[in-house]
Design an enzyme around this catalytic site. Sequence first.
Site, PDB file in Angstrom:
ATOM      1  N   CYS A  46       0.305   5.342   0.675  1.00 35.71           N
ATOM      2  CA  CYS A  46      -0.867   6.258   1.309  1.00 35.71           C
ATOM      3  C   CYS A  46      -0.445   7.971   1.349  1.00 35.71           C
ATOM      4  O   CYS A  46       0.696   8.171   1.512  1.00 35.71           O
ATOM      5  CB  CYS A  46      -1.412   6.124   2.681  1.00 35.71           C
ATOM      6  SG  CYS A  46      -2.717   7.493   3.424  1.00 35.71           S
ATOM      7  N   ARG A  64       0.994  -1.104  -0.101  1.00 35.12           N
ATOM      8  CA  ARG A  64       0.223   0.001  -0.008  1.00 35.12           C
ATOM      9  C   ARG A  64       0.762   1.406   0.104  1.00 35.12           C
ATOM     10  O   ARG A  64       1.842   1.369   0.616  1.00 35.12           O
ATOM     11  CB  ARG A  64      -0.880   0.034   1.344  1.00 35.12           C
ATOM     12  CG  ARG A  64      -1.834   1.042   1.205  1.00 35.12           C
ATOM     13  CD  ARG A  64      -2.802   1.237   2.435  1.00 35.12           C
ATOM     14  NE  ARG A  64      -2.237   1.973   3.359  1.00 35.12           N
ATOM     15  CZ  ARG A  64      -2.659   2.035   4.669  1.00 35.12           C
ATOM     16  NH1 ARG A  64      -3.796   1.808   4.982  1.00 35.12           N
ATOM     17  NH2 ARG A  64      -2.095   2.879   5.590  1.00 35.12           N
TER      18      ARG A  64
END
Length: 129
Positions: free
Chosen positions: A108, A106
């Site tokens: 962000c 991931r």
Amino acid sequence: MSDTTPLETDGAPSNDNPYSQGVLAGDTCYVSGYGPVDPDTGEVVNGDVEAQTERVLENVAAVVEAAGGDGLADVVKVTVYLTDLEDYDRVNEAYGARFGEEPPARVCVEVSRLPDDVRIEMDAIAFLG
């Protein structure tokens, strides 16, 4: 495009912009960015950032399922866009509850603005092999 299939599902929001909800390329599903929009009403969901995170993940899962996948279980990479990094911990709680012990890779990032002035958006890559 060669050997790709645009994806379409009623389970995720659609619009008249020039992009697909997702694209299947071989065993890989590329999911377009989704905010917390209810596909039935076309409206941004009410509620806190946790509720909005849940809606975004439901939209992502619907596109993966349209590709023949197993929803979030097939997701290998997510990019999360937040308009306020103060929401980071709360988003992590809602996100972690959906992905469990083996979350995908991931990224962000905080962005200045998102369409419809939503607080969160995500795109994803899923491997269906």
